[in-house]
Design a protein around this motif. Structure first.
Motif: not given
Length: 181
Positions: A113-124, A86-98
């Motif tokens: 091998e390289a690997a990646s995954e995306s998930a939906t993130f809702t910005v309010a 497991d790994a985690s880090c923090q970011v400031t949410v700068t994406a516009p709402p949506g």
């Protein structure tokens, strides 16, 4: 992947005789691996979000000591996997709402091998409150002060001054109707 024979040769010179040599090179294919996104999936604009992921080999065993990179809009952070993968880090949410995508990725190396995954993130949008702070009574022909205070609900930080808030005022006309001014 597989074994390859490698040849080396020397053509020689006046003092040294020519020679050749061979060796077997073992080419190893990086092992399969997967990442999964396990962090926050929503936050308000300007908030801090904790992005987390899990890294495992093809049998599901956790992989420690590897770097995962997280991306949310223009914000990026990296963290090293622990003994549980497991790994985690923090970011400031700068994406516009949506809706936006959050991605966790492993770049790949000689072992995995390289690997990646995306998930939906809702910005309010940032929750706010507005309160009227101006004059609440006055006589005909009297000047009154109109003012308001706008702030984020989650904190006491003022967003703008009273001069930046637009107000709509109604006034009675001699005919008894009202107009917006």
């Amino acid at each position: 992947a597989g074994d390859r024979v490698v040849y080396a040769g020397y053509v020689g010179d006046v003092f040294n005789a020519p020679s050749t040599g061979t060796a077997t090179l073992h080419v190893v294919q990086p092992a399969g691996a997967s990442v999964s996104y396990t962090g926050a999936t929503s936050a308000s604009w300007g908030d801090t979000a904790t992005l987390s992921g899990h890294f495992a080999n093809s049998t599901g065993a956790p992989i420690a000591g590897e770097t995962l990179t997280f991306t949310l809009g223009a914000a990026t952070c990296s963290a090293t996997t622990d003994a549980n993968g497991d790994a985690s880090c923090q970011v400031t949410v700068t994406a516009p709402p949506g809706g936006d995508a959050v991605t966790v990725a492993f770049a790949g190396d000689a072992t995995y091998e390289a690997a990646s995954e995306s998930a939906t993130f809702t910005v309010a949008a940032v929750p706010t409150t507005t309160s009227y702070t101006g004059t609440t009574s006055g006589g005909t022909g009297q000047s009154v002060i109109l003012s308001a205070h706008l702030q984020r609900t989650a904190g006491s930080t003022a967003i703008c001054s009273a001069a930046q808030i637009r107000s709509r005022c109604s006034r009675s006309t001699p005919g008894g109707t009202s107009r917006n001014g």
